[in-house]
Write an enzyme that holds these catalytic residues in place. Structure first.
Site, PDB file in Angstrom:
ATOM      1  N   ALA A   1      -8.270  -4.123   6.672  1.00  0.00           N
ATOM      2  CA  ALA A   1      -9.391  -3.509   7.393  1.00  0.00           C
ATOM      3  C   ALA A   1      -8.796  -2.733   8.565  1.00  0.00           C
ATOM      4  CB  ALA A   1     -10.323  -4.608   7.895  1.00  0.00           C
TER       5      ALA A   1
ATOM      6  N   GLY B   1      -7.650  -6.958   3.899  1.00  0.00           N
ATOM      7  CA  GLY B   1      -8.730  -6.346   3.129  1.00  0.00           C
ATOM      8  C   GLY B   1      -8.202  -5.546   1.960  1.00  0.00           C
TER       9      GLY B   1
ATOM     10  N   GLU C   1      -7.736  -7.887  -0.723  1.00  0.00           N
ATOM     11  CA  GLU C   1      -9.073  -8.295  -1.201  1.00  0.00           C
ATOM     12  C   GLU C   1      -9.680  -7.229  -2.110  1.00  0.00           C
ATOM     13  OE1 GLU C   1     -10.147  -9.215   2.922  1.00  0.00           O
ATOM     14  OE2 GLU C   1     -10.958 -11.092   2.145  1.00  0.00           O
TER      15      GLU C   1
ATOM     16  N   GLU D   1      -4.264 -11.945   7.972  1.00  0.00           N
ATOM     17  CA  GLU D   1      -5.346 -12.090   8.944  1.00  0.00           C
ATOM     18  C   GLU D   1      -5.113 -13.250   9.904  1.00  0.00           C
ATOM     19  OE1 GLU D   1      -5.698 -11.530   5.746  1.00  0.00           O
ATOM     20  OE2 GLU D   1      -7.471 -10.338   5.291  1.00  0.00           O
TER      21      GLU D   1
END
Ligand code: T1G
Length: 675
Positions: A63, A102, A105, A125
């Protein structure tokens, strides 16, 4: 503004491509582009399969951390990942570089994953005080099992594409240079395959024994952190409840962490470390000098450790000592260090030989004449250093950078002993120099800008975190350490014990307290060595040979395994001194220890900023995280002070009679923060 996402048709396959340098962070525009791409594929019957890939150096690296704390723009990443997975046409993730957070993911939301052998996948993270908040804690255990999911999420280290393939996180390895073609071929091959593999439909097999073992094995590493436990809880939840429920749990745990101080601190350090690499008055693109060979003077603990940093980065080193015995001892220690690392499987024997093969040990000082950077690492004596720099001035090649590893001494004075002060600066490594990541780069008044930029760039190459410091006694880190040590000694005189003070620091999150640190480094460092001259508790300890761990006695007693225990003899010595000096005794509280040993560090940091000896408060934080083990979840001394409140810090300092730095007082009065 053009979208960072474009699509291309290759026969029946729609390729969705992200071009969002430098790391294809999944910012709003990227998410919106990916959403549009998936909708395009869904809406076009001629499209039979999809490939998602990235231009530039890496697949999505997570992200966009710069968006955190700002209003979130649709689509949220979890929604996007679910949309990819729900696509009724096969979606293939084509991975290169580092598919992180992310990004990983998004890859797990795809039905298939193909990666080049050099690629890595991970969930870092937790290093930001967070957890994968877009389904990673729920999909990873379903695909790869609980043990690997725990390792990846709660420790945050990436795994190789090969390991990912063995675990089922990657389906195929592409050719290193044919990812696009191989991904297209894979996608075409998957056309028509039903049912599509959807991680969310799989079950995650419970593995309570693996969970307990993992927690036990990592208890020390996770001490004080919130995020690791939250990651573990989410992975366990994936084995207990349906996917949707697990996602809800993951979301609530993610938000708790995101709103917490620890994540703010760890994200602060993430950016602070990168900001520290920038020199405010030196352009990034300044021409740097070419460092082909490094010279190191002194093959002691520091010289050997310093040399290893360059050897491990493939840079040849000429190391000079005064006698063969010292030279052999030094190179022997270096080899042993490498062999120990190889024994742990972290490097191969070939890499040991490769590194040692780049080392040129010599007694010939003039051999340094072929080096582009020469680092002096002899003991802390100004006369010796000035003599060495005077000799270097005569033999070093034109344009060679001359650096001192001094921890305290005046770089300007050292530079003045040469005819080329513009080529002189400090490179203060932290012991053990081949392990500790911090490098204080000390800028002399006359240090040339290209010299500074060259060393800062070289620091990154040898995997150091470099911070520019100005010339002052102790630069940034050691200068802030001094008031802490002075106050700790005073507290001993007033009624505290070494273990009481150390305990406060260890519970705060430091790896050790002031006295444990003193015993480790050596109580005798800087001691005048006159046993008859006993003017402090330290002198008394040294006079009795209590020089620290190396003597199995310092502020603590040590057993054969160097386990410390409070020393009755030290208690006597302290008691004697209290009586001799008539120091007033009082009940020392833990809060007083914090106020008198940590607040003065913040005060000194403010003075360092006022004097321009650090470029920014966040640089000071980076020094303490990487040089002294300040707990990253507290963000460094200056960030921590902001969380305590500068008004509170000022009140505490004034209560104990300290002179408050004007900058600190002024910020407190205005309700400002350092960071
Ligand atoms: N967001 C925003 N900026 C980033 C970024 C990111 N994720 N990663 C790097 N940058 C910037 C960085 O600040 C620097 O900027 C430049 O890119 C180059 O970085 C929901 C919540 C990918 C291994 O934690 O580990 O996904 O200084 O110098 O050495 O589950 O960057 O040039 O202005 O580090 O080649 C998870 C963090 C996010 C990965 C590349 N992802 N990045 O290393 O370059 S949270 C991460 C890295 C998340 C989801 C969760 C490294 C790298 P500037 P760099 P590098």
């Amino acid at each position: 503004m053009t979208s960072p996402i474009r699509t291309e048709r290759h026969g029946d396959v729609l390729v969705i491509i992200s071009d969002n340098p430098p790391v294809n962070a999944l910012g709003a525009a990227v998410r919106q582009g990916l959403e549009a791409g998936i909708k395009e594929a869904q809406g076009d019957s001629a499209v039979k399969a999809v490939v998602i890939r990235c231009d530039g150096k890496t697949f999505f690296a997570g992200a966009d951390i710069t968006e955190f704390g700002k209003p979130m723009q649709e689509p949220a990443l979890p929604v996007l990942v679910d949309m990819i997975e729900a696509c009724d046409k096969p979606v293939v993730a084509a991975i290169h570089g580092t598919a992180l957070g992310g990004g990983c993911e998004v890859a797990l939301g795809c039905h298939y994953r193909i990666a080049v052998p050099s690629a890595k996948l991970g969930f870092p993270e937790v290093k930001l005080g967070l957890l994968p908040g877009a389904g990673g804690t729920q999909r990873a255990p379903r695909i790869a099992g609980v043990p690997l999911a725990l390792e990846m999420t709660a420790k945050g280290n990436p795994i190789s594409a090969k390991k990912a393939k063995d675990a089922g996180l990657v389906d195929r390895l592409a050719g290193e240079d044919s990812l696009v073609e191989d991904a297209l071929a894979f996608a075409n091959e998957m056309i028509g395959k039903t049912p599509l593999p959807r991680a969310s439909m799989m079950d995650a097999k419970p593995d309570p024994q693996a969970v307990e073992e993992f927690k036990k094995k990592n208890a020390r590493r996770f001490r004080g952190f919130d995020a690791p436990a939250a990651n573990i809880a989410c992975v366990v939840k994936a084995t207990e409840v349906p996917f949707e429920e697990g996602i809800q749990f993951e979301r609530q745990e993610f938000m708790k962490l995101m709103m917490g101080v620890q994540s703010a601190a760890q994200r602060h350090i993430f950016f602070a470390e990168r900001k520290a690499a920038k020199i405010d008055d030196v352009p990034d693109d300044i021409q740097k000098r070419d460092i082909k060979r490094v010279g190191v003077i002194g093959a002691g603990t520091m010289g050997g450790g310093i040399s290893m940093n360059f050897l491990s980065a493939g840079i040849p080193v000429t190391i000079v000592e005064m006698n063969q015995e010292a030279l052999d001892r030094g190179t022997g220690v270096m080899r042993k260090n490498y062999e120990n690392t190889a024994a742990k499987g972290r490097i191969t024997q070939d890499q040991v030989e490769q590194a040692m093969g780049l080392l040129n040990p010599t007694l010939d000082f003039d051999a340094l004449g072929e080096c582009d950077l020469i680092i002096e690492a002899v003991y802390e004596n100004m006369d010796v250093k000035k003599d060495i720099f005077g000799r270097l001035d005569k033999i070093a090649k034109k344009g060679a950078i001359l650096a001192s590893n001094t921890s305290y001494l005046d770089i300007n004075e050292i530079a003045a002993s040469t005819s080329r002060p513009e080529d002189v600066l400090g490179m203060h490594f932290f012991s053990p120099a081949n392990v500790m990541k911090l490098l204080e780069v000390v800028r002399g008044d006359k240090t040339a800008k290209d010299v500074l930029a060259t060393v800062m760039a070289l620091a990154k190459k040898i995997r150091k975190v470099a911070v520019v410091a100005g010339v002052c006694h102790g630069f940034i880190g050691n200068r802030m350490l001094m008031p802490r040590q002075v106050e700790a000694q005073k507290l001993l005189m007033e009624g505290a014990t070494p273990e009481q003070i150390d305990k406060v620091h260890v519970e705060f999150g430091m790896p050790m307290g002031p006295f444990q640190m003193s015993d480790l480094a050596g109580v005798d460092i800087g001691w005048h060595r006159d046993e008859s001259r006993i003017e402090s508790i330290r002198d008394a300890l040294c006079a009795e040979g209590r020089w620290g761990q190396k003597k199995k006695a310092g502020f603590y007693d040590y057993d054969d395994k160097r386990n410390p225990s409070p020393s009755p003899r030290v208690a006597e010595i302290i008691e004697d001194f209290r009586k001799k000096t008539g120091a007033e005794q009082h009940e020392v509280t833990e809060q007083e220890i914090v106020e008198r040993t940590l607040y003065p560090m913040v005060n000194e940091g403010a003075k360092i900023l006022e004097e321009g000896k650090a470029q920014r408060a966040s640089d000071i934080d980076v020094v303490w995280i990487y040089g002294y083990g300040w707990p990253v979840y507290r963000g460094g001394p200056m960030f921590w002070a902001d969380t305590v409140g500068l008004k509170t810090i000022v009140e505490g300092l004034e209560k104990h009679g300290f002179d408050v730095a004007p900058l600190l007082k002024q910020k407190a009065e205005k309700g400002e923060r350092f960071n």
